[in-house]
Scaffold this active site. Structure first.
Site, short mmCIF file in Angstrom:
data_model
loop_
_atom_site.label_atom_id
_atom_site.label_comp_id
_atom_site.label_asym_id
_atom_site.label_seq_id
_atom_site.Cartn_x
_atom_site.Cartn_y
_atom_site.Cartn_z
CG HIS A 47 39.41 14.65 35.51
ND1 HIS A 47 40.14 14.08 34.47
CD2 HIS A 47 39.26 13.96 36.29
CE1 HIS A 47 40.69 12.95 35.00
NE2 HIS A 47 40.10 12.95 36.20
N GLY B 131 42.75 15.50 23.61
CA GLY B 131 43.39 16.54 24.08
C GLY B 131 44.46 16.88 22.91
CB SER B 132 47.84 15.29 22.00
OG SER B 132 47.39 14.02 22.17
CG MET C 290 42.85 13.82 37.42
SD MET C 290 43.91 13.64 36.01
CE MET C 290 43.48 15.08 35.08
CG MET D 224 46.56 17.23 36.80
SD MET D 224 47.90 16.69 35.52
CE MET D 224 46.75 16.06 34.16
N GLY E 118 43.96 8.84 25.56
CA GLY E 118 44.13 7.92 24.14
C GLY E 118 42.95 8.05 23.34
CG HIS F 268 38.07 17.36 30.10
ND1 HIS F 268 37.12 16.53 30.82
CD2 HIS F 268 39.20 16.68 30.53
CE1 HIS F 268 37.50 16.02 31.42
NE2 HIS F 268 38.86 15.87 31.47
CG ASP G 265 40.64 12.32 30.18
OD1 ASP G 265 41.25 12.43 29.21
OD2 ASP G 265 40.48 13.00 31.27
CB SER H 48 41.58 17.65 27.45
OG SER H 48 42.39 18.07 28.40
N GLY I 223 49.26 13.96 29.63
CA GLY I 223 48.50 14.16 28.41
C GLY I 223 49.22 13.17 27.30
N GLY I 224 48.76 12.90 26.23
CA GLY I 224 49.34 12.15 25.33
C GLY I 224 49.41 10.81 25.50
CG ASP J 6 42.44 16.80 32.04
OD1 ASP J 6 41.55 16.12 32.75
OD2 ASP J 6 42.63 16.62 31.04
CG MET K 214 40.77 8.32 34.61
SD MET K 214 40.89 9.83 33.48
CE MET K 214 42.51 9.86 33.04
#
Length: 218
Positions: free
Chosen positions: A66, A197-198, A68, A37, A177, A33, A175, A8, A144-145, A35, A137
């Site tokens: 994605h 992501g992270s 959102m 927003m 964690g 990916h 998506d 991500s 994130g994170g 995201d 989700m």
């Protein structure tokens, strides 16, 4: 069925976004990916179609958008035109979910729907046969994170059972964690596409990290 690792870019270095995309591509990623927003459906504001168009020349990987956002239908054609291969919208944001899914397909992209952690799985009942993928989700959207919500494992299993019962070939994407600690259980529950992501961009060796995630999938 193959498994796909989808970094991500929400966790990438925005000042070096093109280089970051190329780096995870070389490191063995399968999808990218994105995201999106809008500051309404979720608190943050991130990317628009122009960013997808900017990163498209940097990779031949699948670009997965994605949404959102509170009005996905207004932006779906623009994201598809910008180069998105897959587009998904939240069940909670569409008053006419079937129409939204058809709009994604008419725009030339693969279509998915997204369910938040507390959204009933019954919302999939009459749309499953039209979907290319379902995004579950495993954190609440917008940041994130975050830590993985353990109840997501059972939700993945139930969606997998629903897809099998309907004879659907739709992929299950998860998506939130996803990291070396959680990815094995997520895979065993039935996930096909792992958004991280992270867990990827927060490391100093993308190739080693992606290889480790893939190994833990089994």
């Amino acid at each position: 069925m193959p498994h796909y690792i989808a970094p991500s870019i929400l966790s990438a270095d925005f000042a070096r976004l093109g280089e970051e995309i190329k780096a995870v591509d070389r490191a063995g990623a399968d999808w990218i990916h994105v995201d999106v927003m809008d500051g309404h459906f979720v608190p943050n504001i991130t990317f628009g179609p122009a960013v997808v168009a900017a990163i498209r020349p940097h990779t031949d990987l699948t670009i997965d958008v994605h949404l959102m956002i509170s009005d996905p239908d207004a932006y779906i054609p623009a994201f598809a035109k910008a180069g998105a291969d897959y587009i998904c919208a939240h069940v909670e944001t569409s008053g006419h979910l079937h129409r939204t899914v058809q709009l994604i397909k008419e725009s030339g992209a693969k279509a998915g729907v997204v369910l938040n952690p507390a959204t009933s799985l019954e919302s999939l009942e009459w749309i499953v046969s039209d979907l290319d993928y379902v995004l579950l989700m495993s954190v609440n959207p917008g940041f994130g994170g975050q830590a993985f919500i353990d109840a997501s494992i059972e939700r993945i299993r139930r969606v997998k059972e629903k897809l099998v019962a309907k004879g659907s070939a739709a992929l299950i994407q998860v998506d939130g964690g996803i990291n070396p600690t959680t990815i094995a259980a997520v895979a065993q529950a039935g996930c096909d596409v792992f958004v991280a992501g992270s867990a990827i961009f927060g490391t100093d060796n993308y190739q080693k990290t992606i290889a480790d995630l893939r190994r833990r999938i089994g």
